[in-house]
Structure formats: C-alpha cells, structure tokens
Design a protein around this motif. Sequence first.
Motif, PDB file in Angstrom:
ATOM      1  N   HIS A  62      56.084  29.686  27.128  1.00 31.58           N
ATOM      2  CA  HIS A  62      55.567  29.168  28.514  1.00 31.58           C
ATOM      3  C   HIS A  62      54.512  28.243  28.245  1.00 31.58           C
ATOM      4  O   HIS A  62      53.568  28.467  27.273  1.00 31.58           O
ATOM      5  CB  HIS A  62      54.937  30.594  29.352  1.00 31.58           C
ATOM      6  CG  HIS A  62      56.057  31.149  30.153  1.00 31.58           C
ATOM      7  ND1 HIS A  62      56.372  32.064  29.451  1.00 31.58           N
ATOM      8  CD2 HIS A  62      56.495  30.891  31.504  1.00 31.58           C
ATOM      9  CE1 HIS A  62      57.289  32.819  30.411  1.00 31.58           C
ATOM     10  NE2 HIS A  62      57.404  32.027  31.455  1.00 31.58           N
ATOM     11  N   HIS A  63      54.561  26.959  29.088  1.00 27.77           N
ATOM     12  CA  HIS A  63      53.301  26.161  29.083  1.00 27.77           C
ATOM     13  C   HIS A  63      52.263  27.040  29.612  1.00 27.77           C
ATOM     14  O   HIS A  63      52.483  27.783  30.735  1.00 27.77           O
ATOM     15  CB  HIS A  63      53.925  24.748  29.633  1.00 27.77           C
ATOM     16  CG  HIS A  63      54.936  24.325  28.922  1.00 27.77           C
ATOM     17  ND1 HIS A  63      54.488  23.201  28.025  1.00 27.77           N
ATOM     18  CD2 HIS A  63      56.113  23.996  28.992  1.00 27.77           C
ATOM     19  CE1 HIS A  63      55.784  22.720  27.438  1.00 27.77           C
ATOM     20  NE2 HIS A  63      56.693  23.264  27.991  1.00 27.77           N
ATOM     21  N   PHE A  64      50.907  26.785  29.376  1.00 27.78           N
ATOM     22  CA  PHE A  64      49.736  27.248  30.111  1.00 27.78           C
ATOM     23  C   PHE A  64      48.664  26.232  29.811  1.00 27.78           C
ATOM     24  O   PHE A  64      48.633  25.713  28.984  1.00 27.78           O
ATOM     25  CB  PHE A  64      49.493  28.350  29.212  1.00 27.78           C
ATOM     26  CG  PHE A  64      48.262  29.281  29.230  1.00 27.78           C
ATOM     27  CD1 PHE A  64      48.139  29.976  30.594  1.00 27.78           C
ATOM     28  CD2 PHE A  64      47.196  28.942  28.768  1.00 27.78           C
ATOM     29  CE1 PHE A  64      47.012  30.624  30.907  1.00 27.78           C
ATOM     30  CE2 PHE A  64      45.832  29.730  28.959  1.00 27.78           C
ATOM     31  CZ  PHE A  64      45.848  30.435  30.234  1.00 27.78           C
ATOM     32  N   VAL A  65      47.904  26.163  31.106  1.00 29.97           N
ATOM     33  CA  VAL A  65      46.861  25.332  31.124  1.00 29.97           C
ATOM     34  C   VAL A  65      45.719  26.046  31.446  1.00 29.97           C
ATOM     35  O   VAL A  65      45.529  26.682  32.623  1.00 29.97           O
ATOM     36  CB  VAL A  65      46.943  24.135  32.356  1.00 29.97           C
ATOM     37  CG1 VAL A  65      45.825  23.385  32.563  1.00 29.97           C
ATOM     38  CG2 VAL A  65      48.379  23.307  32.215  1.00 29.97           C
TER      39      VAL A  65
ATOM     40  N   THR B  17      46.643  28.496  34.378  1.00 28.59           N
ATOM     41  CA  THR B  17      47.795  28.359  35.279  1.00 28.59           C
ATOM     42  C   THR B  17      49.304  28.453  34.198  1.00 28.59           C
ATOM     43  O   THR B  17      49.184  27.694  33.246  1.00 28.59           O
ATOM     44  CB  THR B  17      48.009  26.924  35.843  1.00 28.59           C
ATOM     45  OG1 THR B  17      46.910  26.987  36.933  1.00 28.59           O
ATOM     46  CG2 THR B  17      49.383  26.785  36.520  1.00 28.59           C
TER      47      THR B  17
ATOM     48  N   GLY C 209      52.777  27.865  33.252  1.00 27.47           N
ATOM     49  CA  GLY C 209      53.797  26.640  33.800  1.00 27.47           C
ATOM     50  C   GLY C 209      55.146  27.238  33.382  1.00 27.47           C
ATOM     51  O   GLY C 209      55.605  28.335  33.195  1.00 27.47           O
ATOM     52  N   GLU C 210      56.070  26.166  33.313  1.00 31.39           N
ATOM     53  CA  GLU C 210      57.681  26.454  32.941  1.00 31.39           C
ATOM     54  C   GLU C 210      57.757  26.905  31.648  1.00 31.39           C
ATOM     55  O   GLU C 210      57.044  26.942  30.733  1.00 31.39           O
ATOM     56  CB  GLU C 210      58.299  25.016  32.839  1.00 31.39           C
ATOM     57  CG  GLU C 210      58.132  24.200  34.159  1.00 31.39           C
ATOM     58  CD  GLU C 210      58.951  24.896  35.059  1.00 31.39           C
ATOM     59  OE1 GLU C 210      59.985  25.151  34.890  1.00 31.39           O
ATOM     60  OE2 GLU C 210      58.296  24.726  36.377  1.00 31.39           O
TER      61      GLU C 210
END
Length: 162
Positions: A61-64, A97, A99-100
């Motif tokens: 998962h992408h993560f910000v 957050t 992400g995808e």
Amino acid sequence: MTARWKPNVTVAAVIERQGRYLLVEEQCPDGLRLNNPAGHLDPGESPAAGCARETLEETAHHFVPTALVGIYMARTLQPLEGQSEDVTYLRFAFTGTLGEFDASRTLDDGIVRTLWMTIEEIRASVERHRSPLLLQCVEDHAEGRRHPLELLHVDPSVAGAP
C-alpha cells in the motif's frame, strides 16, 4: 578504544481504518510475529520518507505520513545463532493516509501477510508482538496523539554529502 554505541533507528506506520489497525505478520527467528509496518531507516532518507517506503514494501500500500504519533525507545534481546543480541531501537511512528494497493508488488522477505486488527485483539496478542513498541504506538494513536511533521527537521546534508 570501545566501539561507539548507536541505537537502531526504525520507522513505523500506525494506520487505522474503521476501528482496525493495519499490521503485518512476519516470520522471525523466534517464530511468526505481529508488527506495525516498520523497518530500518535507510541512509539518505528522512524518517517520513522511510516510513512511506517501509509501508509500501511490507504491505504493498502507498502511504503518506501526515503526523508523528511519537518517538519511542526500547531495548530487547534478539535471538542470534543460539545466543541473544542486546539491541536498542529508536522508533519514529507516523500516522497518515493509506493510499492505493499495488497488486503487482511482492511483500518484503519474511512478511507472510497483512491483517487488520482491533485494539482489543492487539492487546490480547502481546505474546506475538515482534516489537514491545507495537501496542504503545497503537494506544497513543487511539488516544489521539499527533505531532506536526515539522517537529522533525531533516537537514539537506542527509540526502547528499555534508
């Protein structure tokens, strides 16, 4: 001359969705363990960037990162070829957050799967935690602890030559 002591600097993501926290289950020398998506900070990266990278590598998962949950320190004995190694960790835990999901990514070596657990399930599984900091990070997140990312100043020399 005695070698200089240095803690192992790690980064961790504390990600909650609908009352459940994203964890990884990983194969360790002492068995199958639970942890936040986490890992060692690499040379040349900021703690927030390291956390985003580790989350992607361990969960796909992408993560910000949007806030710092806390800075933690723990000392533990790690199994090492029939002995124990005395290791101190300095952990920077972030929330942010999610992400995808990238279905084309392979999870890091040792990561068996990701799972979503309630705080009660995490509390009930302490004997399976890889890090003694896992529960504290989740508890602090649940209590609403958030610090601005600007609390961590990363000098430009980190990314290049001093």
